[in-house]
Design a protein around this motif. Structure first.
Motif, mmCIF file in Angstrom:
data_model
loop_
_atom_site.group_PDB
_atom_site.id
_atom_site.type_symbol
_atom_site.label_atom_id
_atom_site.label_comp_id
_atom_site.label_asym_id
_atom_site.label_seq_id
_atom_site.Cartn_x
_atom_site.Cartn_y
_atom_site.Cartn_z
ATOM 1 N N THR A 216 63.283 10.565 60.157
ATOM 2 C CA THR A 216 63.263 11.262 61.440
ATOM 3 C C THR A 216 62.240 10.599 62.358
ATOM 4 O O THR A 216 61.033 10.722 62.141
ATOM 5 C CB THR A 216 62.894 12.747 61.238
ATOM 6 O OG1 THR A 216 63.811 13.311 60.299
ATOM 7 C CG2 THR A 216 62.964 13.518 62.531
ATOM 8 N N LEU A 217 62.730 9.879 63.330
ATOM 9 C CA LEU A 217 61.847 9.146 64.234
ATOM 10 C C LEU A 217 61.546 10.002 65.459
ATOM 11 O O LEU A 217 62.328 10.062 66.405
ATOM 12 C CB LEU A 217 62.513 7.824 64.639
ATOM 13 C CG LEU A 217 61.715 6.904 65.559
ATOM 14 C CD1 LEU A 217 60.405 6.480 64.910
ATOM 15 C CD2 LEU A 217 62.534 5.684 65.936
ATOM 16 N N ARG A 220 62.072 9.408 69.510
ATOM 17 C CA ARG A 220 63.422 8.923 69.793
ATOM 18 C C ARG A 220 64.520 9.926 69.417
ATOM 19 O O ARG A 220 65.469 10.106 70.155
ATOM 20 C CB ARG A 220 63.663 7.606 69.052
ATOM 21 C CG ARG A 220 62.825 6.453 69.549
ATOM 22 C CD ARG A 220 63.245 6.025 70.935
ATOM 23 N NE ARG A 220 62.465 4.918 71.441
ATOM 24 C CZ ARG A 220 62.426 4.560 72.720
ATOM 25 N NH1 ARG A 220 63.109 5.239 73.622
ATOM 26 N NH2 ARG A 220 61.700 3.548 73.115
ATOM 27 N N LEU A 221 64.383 10.553 68.243
ATOM 28 C CA LEU A 221 65.412 11.531 67.859
ATOM 29 C C LEU A 221 65.219 12.815 68.663
ATOM 30 O O LEU A 221 66.165 13.452 69.081
ATOM 31 C CB LEU A 221 65.348 11.809 66.357
ATOM 32 C CG LEU A 221 66.505 12.619 65.784
ATOM 33 C CD1 LEU A 221 67.837 11.919 66.000
ATOM 34 C CD2 LEU A 221 66.307 12.897 64.297
ATOM 35 N N PHE A 222 63.975 13.191 68.832
ATOM 36 C CA PHE A 222 63.590 14.236 69.781
ATOM 37 C C PHE A 222 62.166 13.922 70.188
ATOM 38 O O PHE A 222 61.460 13.209 69.482
ATOM 39 C CB PHE A 222 63.728 15.653 69.189
ATOM 40 C CG PHE A 222 63.177 15.800 67.803
ATOM 41 C CD1 PHE A 222 61.830 15.986 67.598
ATOM 42 C CD2 PHE A 222 64.018 15.743 66.699
ATOM 43 C CE1 PHE A 222 61.314 16.120 66.309
ATOM 44 C CE2 PHE A 222 63.506 15.873 65.399
ATOM 45 C CZ PHE A 222 62.155 16.060 65.212
ATOM 46 N N GLN A 226 60.176 18.110 73.528
ATOM 47 C CA GLN A 226 61.271 18.938 72.995
ATOM 48 C C GLN A 226 60.796 19.810 71.837
ATOM 49 O O GLN A 226 61.280 20.928 71.657
ATOM 50 C CB GLN A 226 62.419 18.040 72.519
ATOM 51 C CG GLN A 226 63.318 17.544 73.642
ATOM 52 C CD GLN A 226 64.376 16.596 73.106
ATOM 53 O OE1 GLN A 226 64.062 15.494 72.675
ATOM 54 N NE2 GLN A 226 65.618 17.029 73.121
ATOM 55 N N MET B 1 65.207 21.950 62.814
ATOM 56 C CA MET B 1 66.213 21.050 62.260
ATOM 57 C C MET B 1 66.660 21.579 60.909
ATOM 58 O O MET B 1 65.856 22.001 60.100
ATOM 59 C CB MET B 1 65.568 19.662 62.086
ATOM 60 C CG MET B 1 66.558 18.595 61.747
ATOM 61 S SD MET B 1 65.817 16.991 62.126
ATOM 62 C CE MET B 1 66.145 16.112 60.650
ATOM 63 N N LEU B 30 71.785 15.719 65.832
ATOM 64 C CA LEU B 30 70.603 15.430 66.648
ATOM 65 C C LEU B 30 70.675 14.025 67.225
ATOM 66 O O LEU B 30 70.319 13.787 68.377
ATOM 67 C CB LEU B 30 69.336 15.556 65.793
ATOM 68 C CG LEU B 30 68.729 16.945 65.680
ATOM 69 C CD1 LEU B 30 67.533 16.899 64.734
ATOM 70 C CD2 LEU B 30 68.280 17.437 67.048
ATOM 71 N N MET B 31 71.132 13.093 66.396
ATOM 72 C CA MET B 31 71.230 11.707 66.861
ATOM 73 C C MET B 31 72.306 11.597 67.938
ATOM 74 O O MET B 31 72.121 10.898 68.931
ATOM 75 C CB MET B 31 71.578 10.795 65.688
ATOM 76 C CG MET B 31 71.745 9.353 66.091
ATOM 77 S SD MET B 31 70.355 8.340 65.653
ATOM 78 C CE MET B 31 70.447 8.347 63.883
ATOM 79 N N ALA B 34 70.752 12.601 71.031
ATOM 80 C CA ALA B 34 69.661 11.770 71.543
ATOM 81 C C ALA B 34 70.105 10.367 71.926
ATOM 82 O O ALA B 34 69.483 9.733 72.765
ATOM 83 C CB ALA B 34 68.556 11.679 70.480
ATOM 84 N N GLN B 39 70.825 1.522 72.166
ATOM 85 C CA GLN B 39 69.943 1.833 71.030
ATOM 86 C C GLN B 39 70.619 1.531 69.692
ATOM 87 O O GLN B 39 71.828 1.336 69.616
ATOM 88 C CB GLN B 39 69.536 3.302 71.095
ATOM 89 C CG GLN B 39 68.650 3.592 72.310
ATOM 90 C CD GLN B 39 68.109 5.008 72.288
ATOM 91 O OE1 GLN B 39 68.878 5.972 72.285
ATOM 92 N NE2 GLN B 39 66.801 5.142 72.282
ATOM 93 N N THR B 94 68.438 6.315 60.474
ATOM 94 C CA THR B 94 67.262 6.678 61.265
ATOM 95 C C THR B 94 67.372 6.086 62.662
ATOM 96 O O THR B 94 67.739 4.930 62.820
ATOM 97 C CB THR B 94 65.985 6.166 60.584
ATOM 98 O OG1 THR B 94 66.006 6.547 59.219
ATOM 99 C CG2 THR B 94 64.754 6.746 61.240
ATOM 100 N N GLY B 95 66.990 6.870 63.631
ATOM 101 C CA GLY B 95 67.012 6.397 65.004
ATOM 102 C C GLY B 95 67.125 7.579 65.947
ATOM 103 O O GLY B 95 66.790 8.686 65.546
ATOM 104 N N PRO B 96 67.645 7.410 67.114
ATOM 105 C CA PRO B 96 68.039 6.133 67.707
ATOM 106 C C PRO B 96 66.815 5.295 68.055
ATOM 107 O O PRO B 96 65.857 5.826 68.613
ATOM 108 C CB PRO B 96 68.798 6.560 68.970
ATOM 109 C CG PRO B 96 68.197 7.878 69.346
ATOM 110 C CD PRO B 96 67.798 8.526 68.056
#
Lengths: 500, 327
Positions: A216-217, A220-222, A226, B1, B30-31, B34, B39, B94-96
């Protein structure tokens, strides 16, 4: 019992057995084997149990050091663990990786005449015993309705998470990598800190009810915004570490065979590149390895390279051993294992073999001049001292910069170097958001990061209006369950305050 | 989450475009929310797997999914091709990651996708279109059999050119042919975006340079964590060094040192070959003869390690620009 004096205590610091250097230089098993019972008891006798102990304030998380050592000497090992765990959830880790000589052991009065008490070794011993015995110091907590988010599962984040969970908060840690632990996982190698020790001490966190979300980054992810505005977090702690590796900006740094210690260690420790091709991540280590820098990360990189089969590993450092920021024990161990140190040597160019690979470095010899801003003597190049230094793998371990992601993705105020700006309470420019560890101070140590995590937790509790307490739950030793309505009457820190 | 990802990230759809190219749609609400064009993500297949960067090819906020298009070239991507099915899970997505595309106030844009690069350039085409820009799409493949997403891409374009090396579809020639045509026809192109193998992006940048057209490329260096921590993805941009994972992945194509990038992509060439051979051997021992994955194509000679968000295998001959491979 007669009061102990410097003359009555065991005079020699109890040795800790270590693996034979020739043997260990080729395996990843732990180097320092830890005390046995007799050794620990003997060493515990060396503590003078100073009433106003210097060592406690010298500890970044203020462990009651004489308190736990006294309990060891009285063979109350569980009691000793409880005292340590009051302040530090990761004794087995910190006993291994803290620079004790600069902290608790550095101010131990025994050290004025003899070798100081081996506080770190005793802490490790008690931490290892807790893991072996399955002890966990779990306080009774009553959910207070507050939701706390922690960004980064390294030492700062975990220390903060533990304190907030103990206070009754619903805590979630977010980790960008696929396994928790931060630098403990990707940075510090197995022979210094085995993965099982990390797993065991982290298990205590989950027992406290802390949730850990990997892959979970945050940013970037949120975003941090947020988390506060949309995800219902009442407070957020940022402990993302410094992380972004520095290079020197000399020619040839992009050649194949040149990499950062972060990359090298991440490939090996997190991704198991040493076991390629059974694991998919490659490393391609050369036979002649040079590591630039002489801090703890550099020592780790050298010793990993040696264990992965490099013929020869060299340390290149522009100052001398005395100025090296590494733990003394790590330099000693590295030397014993056959690392060759080249003090007062600075590379000025990485040399190309003509096919895009590094074949060595052009170096300059240095001498020490006047002290610089860090207080250490400034290395000054000796004119005309240029020479070539052969190496096919060159690893940079010269420090890190701030990671840019949270700066890019939030309105958090940063300082001129890109680190997050935090005040004395570790509050950031954003209400409810605290930060600590390397992302605030720049690269430091595991224990300082943990100290920052705990400090931020105290501020966070004040911010949320949660009563703070110096005491934590001590399980009844008597065996009788004296609880009233499920609450231990002796227990003083359960949380009574709930969210409004 | 919620904890739906505890056991990994579920694949909810798969589509095979050719023997080597396939699409995975992954459940990650979530991704999906986002993600923005430009990306990428890092995926890990299993607990012995490596971290593979892949540019996000599409995202669907309503379905809560992200889409990746993958070319089976080396060990890991071939293993993905073999084992990823609807209902199976990836250990990590994992990301973005990376800075999203800055659409700016571009009024006329050329979007160039080479081979697998068509996938990552697609969300940009859609975003520019939605932003009101005049979109000229140019996609190129080695041969007709490898073409995918032609209609999907075309639907976002005001003009559309397809090229193939062998002339089996569209213009015979490289995407640079298409770029030259677009430049001849339009004197007011604000920006060109090119995504594909480095050699293609280099050629695209050289084509626009004399015309002074702003050229954006998406770089695909080898990386480990993708969060700015390892520095493995450092690239030379003008006089400076940038980390593609956090400073990019998009950069000014006229400033990029492509030769340096291509050299660095060779870092693990020998190891990749070894990993692939060992894996093929293991498969041979485990599987009935006729399902030998090594029979699916030539051994990968190209880098796939931590590879390219875009072109997991464009060095292995499945996509060629008619130029010498590598440096």
């Amino acid at each position: 019992m007669a009061k102990k004096t410097i003359r009555t205590i065991p005079q020699d610091r109890t040795l800790m057995p270590v693996q034979d250097p020739a043997e260990r230089a080729r395996n990843f098993a732990e180097v320092a084997l830890g005390y046995e019972l007799d050794a620990a008891l003997n060493e515990s006798e060396r503590c003078l149990l100073c009433p106003e102990a210097n060592c406690v304030p010298a500890c970044p998380v203020a462990i009651d050091i004489p308190g736990f050592i006294e309990k060891i000497s009285k063979r109350d090992f569980r009691g000793a663990y409880d005292v340590v765990a009051d302040a530090n959830l990761l004794p087995a880790i910190c006993g291994r990786v803290c620079p004790q000589e600069d902290q608790c052991e550095g101010v131990c009065p025994v050290g004025d005449t003899l070798e100081p008490v081996a506080i770190g070794r005793l802490e490790r011993w008690i931490g290892d015993m807790a893991i072996a015995e399955g002890w966990a110091n779990l306080p009774y907590t009553e959910p207070n309705g507050f939701k706390v988010g922690v960004v980064g599962s390294g030492p700062a984040g975990m220390a903060c998470a533990a304190d907030m969970a103990k206070a009754g908060c619903d805590v979630t840690i977010y980790e960008a990598l696929h396994r928790p632990g931060g630098v403990l996982r990707y940075g510090i190698p197995d022979f210094r800190l085995p993965n099982e020790v990390i797993d065991a001490e982290y298990a205590n966190l989950t027992r406290l009810g802390v949730k850990i979300e990997c892959s979970t980054l945050v940013g970037r992810l949120f975003t941090i915004e947020q988390m506060i505005d949309e995800m219902g977090y009442d407070a957020v702690f940022i402990g993302t570490g410094a992380g972004s590796p520095q290079f020197m900006g000399i020619p040839g740094e992009n050649l194949i065979g040149v990499l950062s210690a972060n990359e090298f260690l991440t490939r090996c420790n997190l991704m198991h590149a040493g076991e390629f091709p059974n694991y998919d991540t490659p490393l391609h280590l050369g036979g002649r390895v040079a590591i630039i820098g002489a801090g703890n990360t550099a020592m780790d990189a050298m010793r990993v390279a040696l264990r992965l089969g490099a013929d020869k590993v060299h340390c290149v450092y522009r100052r001398t051993r005395a100025e090296s920021p590494a733990r003394v024990e790590e330099i000693d161990h590295a030397e014993e294992e056959g690392i060759e140190f080249h003090w007062l040597t600075a590379p000025v160019e990485i040399l190309d073999d003509g096919e895009g690979n590094a074949r060595g470095m052009r170096c300059l010899a240095m001498e020490l001049g006047e002290p610089d801003a860090s207080g250490r003597p400034r290395p000054v190049p000796i004119e005309g001292s240029e020479f070539e230094f052969e190496a096919d793998t060159i690893i940079y371990a010269i420090g890190t910069n701030a990671n840019p992601i949270l700066g890019q993705t939030s309105d958090l105020k940063l300082n001129e170097w890109g680190y997050i700006e935090a005040d004395d309470t570790l509050a950031t420019s954003m209400a409810g958001v605290f930060a600590g560890g390397d992302i605030v101070t720049g690269a430091a140590t595991v224990i300082l990061a943990m100290g920052a995590g705990r400090k931020a937790a105290r501020s966070m509790k004040a911010y949320l209006g949660i009563r703070d307490s110096e005491t934590v739950y001590r399980p009844a030793q008597s065996g009788s369950d004296g609880k009233i309505f499920g609450i231990d009457a002796e227990e003083r820190n359960f949380t009574r305050i709930r969210a409004a | 989450m919620d904890n739906r990802h505890e056991a990994g990230f579920e694949i909810v759809a798969r589509e095979d475009f050719s023997d080597v190219t396939f699409l995975l749609e992954i459940d990650h609400p979530l991704m999906a929310k986002a993600a923005r064009p430009g990306q990428f993500v890092i995926t890990i297949l299993h607990d012995h797997g490596e971290r593979i960067p892949l540019t996000i090819a599409d995202f669907d906020r309503e379905r809560g999914t992200v889409t990746l298009v993958i070319q089976a070239a080396g060990k890991s991507t071939r293993e993905m091709q073999q084992t990823c099915r609807v209902g199976t899970r990836l250990l990590s997505v994992t990301g973005p990651m990376g800075e999203p595309t800055d659409l700016g106030d571009v009024r006329k844009v050329v979007l160039v996708g080479g081979g697998l690069g068509v996938a990552p350039v697609f969300p940009q085409a859609r975003a520019y279109k939605e932003n009101g820009a005049y979109v000229i799409g140019i996609i190129g493949f080695r041969t007709k059999e490898l073409v995918f997403w032609e209609d999907k891409f075309k639907a976002c374009c005001d003009e559309f050119i397809i090229c193939s090396d062998d002339g089996s579809v569209g213009i015979k020639g490289l995407v640079t042919e298409g770029i030259k045509r677009a430049i001849r026809k339009h004197g007011d192109i604000d920006r060109l975006v090119a995504i594909g193998p480095p050699i293609m992006m280099k050629a695209a940048a050289e084509t626009t340079r004399p015309h002074g057209i702003e050229t954006v490329v998406s770089l695909n260096p080898i990386m480990v964590d993708g969060t700015g921590m390892c520095g493995g993805c450092r690239v030379k941009i003008g006089d400076g060094i940038k980390f593609a994972c956090v400073d990019g992945p998009e950069f000014d194509g006229h400033e990029v040192d492509f030769d340096d990038l291509m050299n660095r992509l060779q870092r693990y060439k020998a190891d990749e070959k070894l990993a692939f051979e060992k894996w093929s051997e293991d498969c041979r021992q485990q599987l009935p003869e006729d399902s030998d994955p090594a029979a699916a194509g030539p051994a990968a000679s190209g880098p796939e390690r931590q590879q390219p968000q875009v072109d997991a295998g464009m060095f292995d001959g499945t996509y060629r620009m008619g130029m010498p491979k590598g440096k």
